[in-house]
Motif scaffolding. Structure first.
Motif, PDB file in Angstrom:
ATOM      1  N   ASP A  40       7.448 -11.013 -32.868  1.00 26.16           N
ATOM      2  CA  ASP A  40       7.952 -12.311 -32.457  1.00 26.16           C
ATOM      3  C   ASP A  40       7.102 -13.413 -33.047  1.00 26.16           C
ATOM      4  N   VAL A  41       7.699 -14.591 -33.120  1.00 25.33           N
ATOM      5  CA  VAL A  41       7.089 -15.738 -33.775  1.00 25.33           C
ATOM      6  C   VAL A  41       7.143 -16.931 -32.825  1.00 25.33           C
ATOM      7  N   VAL A  57       2.245 -18.392 -34.571  1.00 30.19           N
ATOM      8  CA  VAL A  57       1.638 -17.229 -33.929  1.00 30.19           C
ATOM      9  C   VAL A  57       2.632 -16.076 -34.041  1.00 30.19           C
ATOM     10  N   TYR A  58       2.104 -14.899 -34.347  1.00 26.07           N
ATOM     11  CA  TYR A  58       2.912 -13.684 -34.459  1.00 26.07           C
ATOM     12  C   TYR A  58       2.399 -12.669 -33.441  1.00 26.07           C
ATOM     13  N   CYS A  59       3.307 -11.963 -32.789  1.00 32.49           N
ATOM     14  CA  CYS A  59       2.937 -10.917 -31.843  1.00 32.49           C
ATOM     15  C   CYS A  59       3.729  -9.651 -32.164  1.00 32.49           C
ATOM     16  N   SER A  85      13.625  -3.823 -25.232  1.00 30.93           N
ATOM     17  CA  SER A  85      14.552  -4.781 -25.828  1.00 30.93           C
ATOM     18  C   SER A  85      13.832  -6.085 -26.158  1.00 30.93           C
ATOM     19  N   ALA A  86      14.447  -6.865 -27.030  1.00 25.42           N
ATOM     20  CA  ALA A  86      13.911  -8.195 -27.339  1.00 25.42           C
ATOM     21  C   ALA A  86      13.930  -9.075 -26.094  1.00 25.42           C
ATOM     22  N   GLU A  87      14.924  -8.877 -25.252  1.00 24.78           N
ATOM     23  CA  GLU A  87      15.018  -9.675 -24.019  1.00 24.78           C
ATOM     24  C   GLU A  87      13.832  -9.409 -23.097  1.00 24.78           C
ATOM     25  N   ALA A  88      13.408  -8.148 -23.007  1.00 23.40           N
ATOM     26  CA  ALA A  88      12.242  -7.810 -22.176  1.00 23.40           C
ATOM     27  C   ALA A  88      10.984  -8.459 -22.731  1.00 23.40           C
ATOM     28  N   VAL A  89      10.842  -8.447 -24.053  1.00 26.17           N
ATOM     29  CA  VAL A  89       9.694  -9.105 -24.697  1.00 26.17           C
ATOM     30  C   VAL A  89       9.710 -10.593 -24.368  1.00 26.17           C
ATOM     31  N   GLN A  90      10.866 -11.217 -24.492  1.00 24.30           N
ATOM     32  CA  GLN A  90      10.974 -12.650 -24.216  1.00 24.30           C
ATOM     33  C   GLN A  90      10.671 -12.971 -22.752  1.00 24.30           C
ATOM     34  N   ARG A  91      11.115 -12.129 -21.839  1.00 22.31           N
ATOM     35  CA  ARG A  91      10.836 -12.375 -20.413  1.00 22.31           C
ATOM     36  C   ARG A  91       9.334 -12.414 -20.156  1.00 22.31           C
ATOM     37  N   VAL A  92       8.583 -11.502 -20.770  1.00 22.84           N
ATOM     38  CA  VAL A  92       7.130 -11.507 -20.592  1.00 22.84           C
ATOM     39  C   VAL A  92       6.557 -12.809 -21.137  1.00 22.84           C
ATOM     40  N   HIS A  93       6.934 -13.166 -22.347  1.00 20.14           N
ATOM     41  CA  HIS A  93       6.415 -14.406 -22.945  1.00 20.14           C
ATOM     42  C   HIS A  93       6.770 -15.624 -22.099  1.00 20.14           C
ATOM     43  N   GLU A 142      11.304 -16.888 -32.072  1.00 21.97           N
ATOM     44  CA  GLU A 142      12.063 -15.850 -32.777  1.00 21.97           C
ATOM     45  C   GLU A 142      11.544 -14.489 -32.329  1.00 21.97           C
ATOM     46  N   ILE A 143      12.436 -13.523 -32.214  1.00 23.32           N
ATOM     47  CA  ILE A 143      12.036 -12.136 -31.960  1.00 23.32           C
ATOM     48  C   ILE A 143      12.838 -11.258 -32.903  1.00 23.32           C
TER      49      ILE A 143
END
Length: 82
Positions: free
Chosen positions: A6-7, A49-51, A57-65, A74-75
């Motif tokens: 993600d960016v 920043v890149y992680c 899922s991308a949605e789970a990643v976004q929820r944490v962020h 972006e993911i």
């Protein structure tokens, strides 16, 4: 589990301590979404920043962020690595 890059944009002037704190905020809650943040990189000059993470899922990643206070702009899935 899938990998994601993600960016985040607009983080000009970010310090190493601030990057570490943001990464720690993700790590503190990642298990609640079944995600693991592996590494983070930053370019303070451009504010990018890149992680790299693993998760369901991308949605789970976004929820944490989002919960940690730094929504990704972006993911991207990373289906192949060498």
């Amino acid at each position: 589990m899938a990998q994601f890059m993600d960016v985040h944009h607009g983080m000009q002037g970010l310090t190493a301590d601030q990057l570490k704190a943001a990464h720690q905020a993700d790590l503190a809650i990642e298990k609640e979404e079944g995600v693991h943040f592996e590494k983070a990189w930053a370019d303070p000059s451009s504010g990018t920043v890149y992680c790299l993470s693993e998760g369901p899922s991308a949605e789970a990643v976004q929820r944490v962020h989002e919960r940690a206070g730094h929504k990704a702009d972006e993911i991207h899935p990373v289906p192949l690595t060498v």
